[in-house]
Scaffold this active site. Sequence first.
Site, PDB file in Angstrom:
ATOM      1  N   TYR A   1      14.280 -13.943 -17.273  1.00  0.00           N
ATOM      2  CA  TYR A   1      14.484 -12.780 -18.143  1.00  0.00           C
ATOM      3  C   TYR A   1      15.971 -12.446 -18.144  1.00  0.00           C
ATOM      4  O   TYR A   1      16.674 -12.693 -17.150  1.00  0.00           O
ATOM      5  CB  TYR A   1      13.648 -11.596 -17.639  1.00  0.00           C
ATOM      6  CG  TYR A   1      13.788 -10.352 -18.487  1.00  0.00           C
ATOM      7  CD1 TYR A   1      13.659 -10.426 -19.871  1.00  0.00           C
ATOM      8  CD2 TYR A   1      14.052  -9.118 -17.907  1.00  0.00           C
ATOM      9  CE1 TYR A   1      13.794  -9.298 -20.651  1.00  0.00           C
ATOM     10  CE2 TYR A   1      14.184  -7.977 -18.684  1.00  0.00           C
ATOM     11  CZ  TYR A   1      14.063  -8.078 -20.061  1.00  0.00           C
ATOM     12  OH  TYR A   1      14.212  -6.953 -20.833  1.00  0.00           O
TER      13      TYR A   1
ATOM     14  N   TYR B   1      14.955  -2.562 -14.202  1.00  0.00           N
ATOM     15  CA  TYR B   1      14.405  -3.842 -13.726  1.00  0.00           C
ATOM     16  C   TYR B   1      14.955  -4.048 -12.323  1.00  0.00           C
ATOM     17  O   TYR B   1      15.912  -4.785 -12.102  1.00  0.00           O
ATOM     18  CB  TYR B   1      14.844  -4.955 -14.684  1.00  0.00           C
ATOM     19  CG  TYR B   1      14.111  -6.268 -14.532  1.00  0.00           C
ATOM     20  CD1 TYR B   1      12.870  -6.481 -15.129  1.00  0.00           C
ATOM     21  CD2 TYR B   1      14.672  -7.322 -13.813  1.00  0.00           C
ATOM     22  CE1 TYR B   1      12.221  -7.693 -15.016  1.00  0.00           C
ATOM     23  CE2 TYR B   1      14.019  -8.540 -13.697  1.00  0.00           C
ATOM     24  CZ  TYR B   1      12.797  -8.715 -14.307  1.00  0.00           C
ATOM     25  OH  TYR B   1      12.148  -9.924 -14.205  1.00  0.00           O
TER      26      TYR B   1
HETATM   27  N1  LIG Z   1       6.642 -10.005 -19.630  1.00  0.00           N
HETATM   28  C1  LIG Z   1       7.952 -10.003 -19.834  1.00  0.00           C
HETATM   29  O1  LIG Z   1       8.509  -9.114 -20.480  1.00  0.00           O
HETATM   30  C2  LIG Z   1       8.773 -11.153 -19.290  1.00  0.00           C
HETATM   31  C3  LIG Z   1      10.032 -11.428 -19.866  1.00  0.00           C
HETATM   32  C4  LIG Z   1      10.761 -12.508 -19.389  1.00  0.00           C
HETATM   33  C5  LIG Z   1      10.253 -13.295 -18.369  1.00  0.00           C
HETATM   34  N2  LIG Z   1       9.025 -13.008 -17.823  1.00  0.00           N
HETATM   35  C6  LIG Z   1       8.522 -13.870 -16.741  1.00  0.00           C
HETATM   36  O2  LIG Z   1       7.370 -14.577 -17.171  1.00  0.00           O
HETATM   37  C7  LIG Z   1       6.648 -15.000 -16.024  1.00  0.00           C
HETATM   38  C8  LIG Z   1       5.171 -14.674 -16.220  1.00  0.00           C
HETATM   39  O3  LIG Z   1       4.996 -13.280 -16.242  1.00  0.00           O
HETATM   40  P1  LIG Z   1       4.199 -12.498 -17.370  1.00  0.00           P
HETATM   41  O4  LIG Z   1       5.045 -11.336 -17.770  1.00  0.00           O
HETATM   42  O5  LIG Z   1       3.722 -13.434 -18.411  1.00  0.00           O
HETATM   43  O6  LIG Z   1       2.990 -11.836 -16.561  1.00  0.00           O
HETATM   44  P2  LIG Z   1       1.610 -12.367 -16.005  1.00  0.00           P
HETATM   45  O7  LIG Z   1       0.983 -11.185 -15.362  1.00  0.00           O
HETATM   46  O8  LIG Z   1       0.831 -13.085 -17.050  1.00  0.00           O
HETATM   47  O9  LIG Z   1       2.041 -13.466 -14.932  1.00  0.00           O
HETATM   48  C9  LIG Z   1       2.482 -13.224 -13.640  1.00  0.00           C
HETATM   49  C10 LIG Z   1       1.530 -13.960 -12.726  1.00  0.00           C
HETATM   50  O10 LIG Z   1       2.108 -14.068 -11.434  1.00  0.00           O
HETATM   51  C11 LIG Z   1       1.044 -14.074 -10.521  1.00  0.00           C
HETATM   52  N3  LIG Z   1       1.555 -13.869  -9.171  1.00  0.00           N
HETATM   53  C12 LIG Z   1       2.143 -12.777  -8.624  1.00  0.00           C
HETATM   54  N4  LIG Z   1       2.460 -13.019  -7.331  1.00  0.00           N
HETATM   55  C13 LIG Z   1       2.081 -14.302  -7.071  1.00  0.00           C
HETATM   56  C14 LIG Z   1       2.125 -15.122  -5.923  1.00  0.00           C
HETATM   57  N5  LIG Z   1       2.637 -14.691  -4.767  1.00  0.00           N
HETATM   58  N6  LIG Z   1       1.634 -16.383  -6.014  1.00  0.00           N
HETATM   59  C15 LIG Z   1       1.095 -16.840  -7.149  1.00  0.00           C
HETATM   60  N7  LIG Z   1       1.027 -16.107  -8.283  1.00  0.00           N
HETATM   61  C16 LIG Z   1       1.511 -14.850  -8.232  1.00  0.00           C
HETATM   62  C17 LIG Z   1       0.138 -12.963 -11.036  1.00  0.00           C
HETATM   63  O11 LIG Z   1      -1.160 -13.049 -10.507  1.00  0.00           O
HETATM   64  C18 LIG Z   1       0.177 -13.252 -12.533  1.00  0.00           C
HETATM   65  O12 LIG Z   1      -0.861 -14.142 -12.897  1.00  0.00           O
HETATM   66  C19 LIG Z   1       7.288 -14.287 -14.834  1.00  0.00           C
HETATM   67  O13 LIG Z   1       8.204 -15.145 -14.194  1.00  0.00           O
HETATM   68  C20 LIG Z   1       8.045 -13.155 -15.504  1.00  0.00           C
HETATM   69  O14 LIG Z   1       9.128 -12.660 -14.733  1.00  0.00           O
HETATM   70  C21 LIG Z   1       8.275 -11.969 -18.273  1.00  0.00           C
END
Ligand SMILES: NC(=O)c1ccc[n+]([C@@H]2O[C@H](COP(=O)([O-])OP(=O)(O)OC[C@H]3O[C@@H](n4cnc5c(N)ncnc54)[C@H](O)[C@@H]3O)[C@@H](O)[C@H]2O)c1
Length: 303
Positions: free
Chosen positions: A180, A190
């Site tokens: 991000y 954040y």
């Molecule tokens: N949503 C946003 O705005 C955004 C923007 C940019 C990047 N991201 C990144 O995208 C990626 C996915 O996140 P998302 O927003 O799609 O949410 P999401 O909730 O779909 O995914 C996050 C996942 O991480 C899992 N998780 C947490 N701790 C864990 C652990 N110790 N071991 C294994 N799994 C674990 C959760 O169970 C969940 O399934 C992350 O790296 C997030 O930082 C998100």
Amino acid sequence: MLSIDLTGKRAFIAGVADDGGFGFAIARALAQAGASICVGTWPPAMNIFTNLLERGKMAESMRLPDGGTLAFERIYPLDAAFDTLEDAPADIRENKRYKERGDFSIRGVTALFQKDFGERPLDIVVHSLANGPEVKNALLDTSRRGYLDAVSVSAYSNVSLVRHLAPLMRPNGCFLSLTYMAGERVIPGYGGGMSSAKAALESDTRVLAFEAGRRFGVRVNTISAGPLASRAASAIGLIQRMIEYTKANAPLTRDFEAGDVGHAAAFLASPLAAGITGSVVHVDNGYHAMGMGVEGPGTVGAG
Ligand SMILES: NC(=O)c1ccc[n+]([C@@H]2O[C@H](COP(=O)([O-])OP(=O)(O)OC[C@H]3O[C@@H](n4cnc5c(N)ncnc54)[C@H](O)[C@@H]3O)[C@@H](O)[C@H]2O)c1
């Protein structure tokens, strides 16, 4: 016609526990391109996820545009905070949500892949997980423990995944992660060391691309995604504001969708991206290119 064809490829997407996040959108896109999909699910979220699937609550989002249906070849328990089962403290191992799950560490999932599919069963690995226990705290107010946990789960886990799974990759293998913009620019709110974790993830992408490229011939890239109201992001608290602000100020005013990231991931995982490694690819309607908001007095906008 030039098309994305992942037929015969197997992907492992770590960090899928519902249909609302980027991991699921990537699963859909890779499946649509013909790949078979295995996912890694955090043990505390596993029961809810499998219940949703079994009760057909995700049937709509499992349907693919070509009429097919997304299916998961395997759902492995994975807690990416632990490289080996021995690394997990006794209270976690004895916890009822972990106890029956076998070896949920990164080494454990690596062994399961080899047991289930043989020595080199993988083509695509996606790291789509993050956790910062103190994400609501300003960095200035983050404890050492909270900071190190955020970096451990959200960044080091990707190093460990590459180390463990690169030897299982078939030729032209590809690693992807999700980052991000907070790793490059200040995003107020954040917190908890999550911005530090994303900066580490992006730097590691370059170094791992070099090291694992030379040692295993794999590619390593990360997608810097726009804000999405996933389950994880909703925990930050300010996700709606981030979405609205980005939409108001990005070069493209179209709605940003998880599917945009899915499609970019399918391209990056495909042979069409054979020359792309070590890159941070922004998929955010172009917002990262802005140096000043469009709104406000005196702003010269494009219309
Ligand atoms: N949503 C946003 O705005 C955004 C923007 C940019 C990047 N991201 C990144 O995208 C990626 C996915 O996140 P998302 O927003 O799609 O949410 P999401 O909730 O779909 O995914 C996050 C996942 O991480 C899992 N998780 C947490 N701790 C864990 C652990 N110790 N071991 C294994 N799994 C674990 C959760 O169970 C969940 O399934 C992350 O790296 C997030 O930082 C998100």
